[in-house]
Each structure stands twice: as structure tokens, then as C-alpha cells.
Design a protein around this motif. Sequence first.
Motif, PDB file in Angstrom:
ATOM      1  N   GLU A 214       0.835  -1.200   0.000  1.00  0.00           N
ATOM      2  CA  GLU A 214       0.000   0.000   0.000  1.00  0.00           C
ATOM      3  C   GLU A 214       0.869   1.250   0.000  1.00  0.00           C
ATOM      4  N   THR A 221      -2.460   0.766  -4.377  1.00  0.00           N
ATOM      5  CA  THR A 221      -1.763  -0.493  -4.149  1.00  0.00           C
ATOM      6  C   THR A 221      -0.878  -0.793  -5.351  1.00  0.00           C
ATOM      7  N   GLU A 249      -9.331  -4.663  -4.463  1.00  0.00           N
ATOM      8  CA  GLU A 249     -10.285  -5.192  -3.485  1.00  0.00           C
ATOM      9  C   GLU A 249     -10.049  -4.665  -2.080  1.00  0.00           C
ATOM     10  N   SER A 250      -8.893  -4.050  -1.842  1.00  0.00           N
ATOM     11  CA  SER A 250      -8.647  -3.437  -0.541  1.00  0.00           C
ATOM     12  C   SER A 250      -9.666  -2.326  -0.287  1.00  0.00           C
ATOM     13  N   LYS A 251     -10.197  -2.234   0.909  1.00  0.00           N
ATOM     14  CA  LYS A 251     -11.253  -1.262   1.223  1.00  0.00           C
ATOM     15  C   LYS A 251     -10.832   0.173   0.948  1.00  0.00           C
ATOM     16  N   THR A 252      -9.578   0.495   1.222  1.00  0.00           N
ATOM     17  CA  THR A 252      -9.124   1.891   1.102  1.00  0.00           C
ATOM     18  C   THR A 252      -8.591   2.234  -0.284  1.00  0.00           C
ATOM     19  N   CYS A 253      -8.432   1.220  -1.127  1.00  0.00           N
ATOM     20  CA  CYS A 253      -7.771   1.433  -2.416  1.00  0.00           C
ATOM     21  C   CYS A 253      -8.715   2.012  -3.471  1.00  0.00           C
ATOM     22  N   ASP A 254      -8.222   3.015  -4.199  1.00  0.00           N
ATOM     23  CA  ASP A 254      -8.941   3.518  -5.374  1.00  0.00           C
ATOM     24  C   ASP A 254      -8.144   3.301  -6.648  1.00  0.00           C
ATOM     25  N   SER A 256      -5.247   0.639  -8.310  1.00  0.00           N
ATOM     26  CA  SER A 256      -4.406  -0.554  -8.238  1.00  0.00           C
ATOM     27  C   SER A 256      -3.455  -0.556  -9.428  1.00  0.00           C
ATOM     28  N   LYS A 273     -11.300   2.623  -8.942  1.00  0.00           N
ATOM     29  CA  LYS A 273     -12.675   2.418  -8.481  1.00  0.00           C
ATOM     30  C   LYS A 273     -13.595   3.564  -8.869  1.00  0.00           C
TER      31      LYS A 273
END
Length: 324
Positions: A214, A221, A249-254, A256, A273
Motif C-alpha cells: 500500500e 496499491t 479489493e482493498s477497502k481503502t484502495c482507489d 491498483s 474504483k
Amino acid sequence: MGLVDIARLISEKDNIAVVTHVAPDGDAVGCTLAMVEGLRSFGKKAVVISRDRAPDNLTFLNLYEEYTGTSPKIPKESGLLIALDCGNLDRLSLDLDSVGTVPVINIDHHLSNDMYGVENHVDTKASATAEIVYRLLKLMGVTITKGIAESLYAGIVADCGSFSFESTTGETHIIAKELMETGIDFSMIHRVLFKTRDFARLKLMGKGLQSLEERMDGFVTFMYLNAEDFNSLSISDRDSGDIVNYGLESKTCDVSVLLKEAEGFYRVSIRTKSLLDARAICEAFGGGGHVRAAGGNIKAVDVEDAKRQILAIIERMLPDGRSD
């Protein structure tokens, strides 16, 4: 140019070559094979032009065996070249010298398209070029057989993330419904495209996930695959595009990012996202693509330098100046 006019131009030619971009994906292959099969049913002599092989998870498609990667030259008798799903001339999977004076019809859905054809139809609202080809074949009066429908359906679901990307529209679902009514095994297509992988690709995914990290408090990410990761598994670096989706898929990620080591540069795949435009990020270093899925090549002295360059681009695009 509208599809009605393109259909008229096609009707005037007997020998037609069809090409798409290098490193073809599901939409590229699906719309190409559907176009060729449709043209042949319409009485045309149509051929697939490609210097690249089609991905081996598409072997169930009609005419797959013609996508060998050994036909990079346009036949001399061709009176028309239909270029599908490709944003610029240089990315066409063919020997450009063989184009000569053959007129090019450019059909695409990428916003970054260069309009390189003598006639261009670029519908950026279409979720996939396969959607446009479906409409064109219907206009031409081509019967959408089960074989053609399988190619079009595979192209659509591959490019809209199985109807999960924002590019999916009501028309996407309407076209999918009409294709399903031909009797295609849509469940098999989804399973093969999204739920089936060679063991080597599963191992490669594991290597990618092991590298997951991260940045920017989890907003970004990164995953990284080096040349040895591919060599040890005897797999091409082209066979790894979907790995980048897992970082999102990480909650905080916008954002990747997947970086893949090449000779003198890094291949970059980016997914987003909601907040940032993946295409805009990639265009900053010469790449392109879609709002939620894009890619390109970046020059860097090492992988950390590549990460720094991409993070600098992302930081410039954020209004709140978010950073590590």
C-alpha cells in the motif's frame, strides 16, 4: 461516419481483411472473429490479419484456429481493411507496410482513438467494440448465429468486467439478452473467462499478491512481477492482465497498479474504483485505455523509480494533495 454508411462501404467490397490491436484481449478477438464470420455469411471473402496469437482461453470460439499470429500481411486482393478496437494505427497487429493504399475503416470505443481511418466510427459509450460490431452486422442483415453470438458475448463480458464496469449500459444488457437467445452457453463463457486459469497462471497470481503493498495510506496499491517470475513459470508477461484487479479489493484502495519488468522499461496495468481516471493516469506516460482500466509502458531506472513516477502523477490529480 455512421454505421449505415459503413455497411454500404462494406457491401461494395468483395475481399476484406479484419485486424485488431497487438496483444489482443477478449473484446479484440471476439469482435474480430464475429466480424469475419458475419462477412463470410454475407458472401464476402474475409480474413483475420494478426501477428499475435489469440489467448488460449478463447479456443471455444468459432474460427479461433485462424487466429494463429502468422498472418501479419494484408492480402494483395483486399479492397478494404476493417480495424477493430484499436486506438491508433501503430498498435494494429499487422505489417504496416502491407496496408499500402488499402482504405481503412476504423471501428472502436476508446476515447483516445486517433481517427486514423479513411472512415471512422468511434462510440465511446459502448462497453465494448463487440457491441458496435453487433449493431453493424444487424444493419447489414447478417443472421446472428450461435457461433457469432458466442464471439460477441465473450467480447462484451470480457471488456465490461462481466457487467461490473461503469461502461456497462442498458443497451449492453439488451444486446447480451439478444445474444443469449441464440442458445449460447453463457455460463460456460463466464466460467472460462473469469473462473478458469492454468496452474502456472495461478502461481503467477500468487507471486503478484506476495508483492502487494500500500501507498498513500492505502489509496494506491502496487504489485510487481519481474522477468524471473515469468521465466520460472514459462509464461508470457502478456498473460497477467487480470492480476491487477485484486489490488483494487482493498477497502481503502482507489488505484491498483501492476508493474511488469520488460527489457528497458516496465509494463503498467492500472485499475481504478471511482475517484481517479485510469486512462488519464496512463496517458501521462504515453499509455491509454478506459476510465477504469488502462495501461502502457513506462521508462524507469528500476521498479521503485516507476512507482515514484506513477505516484507523482496520481498526487497531481488529487485535489486534496493526498500523499504518503
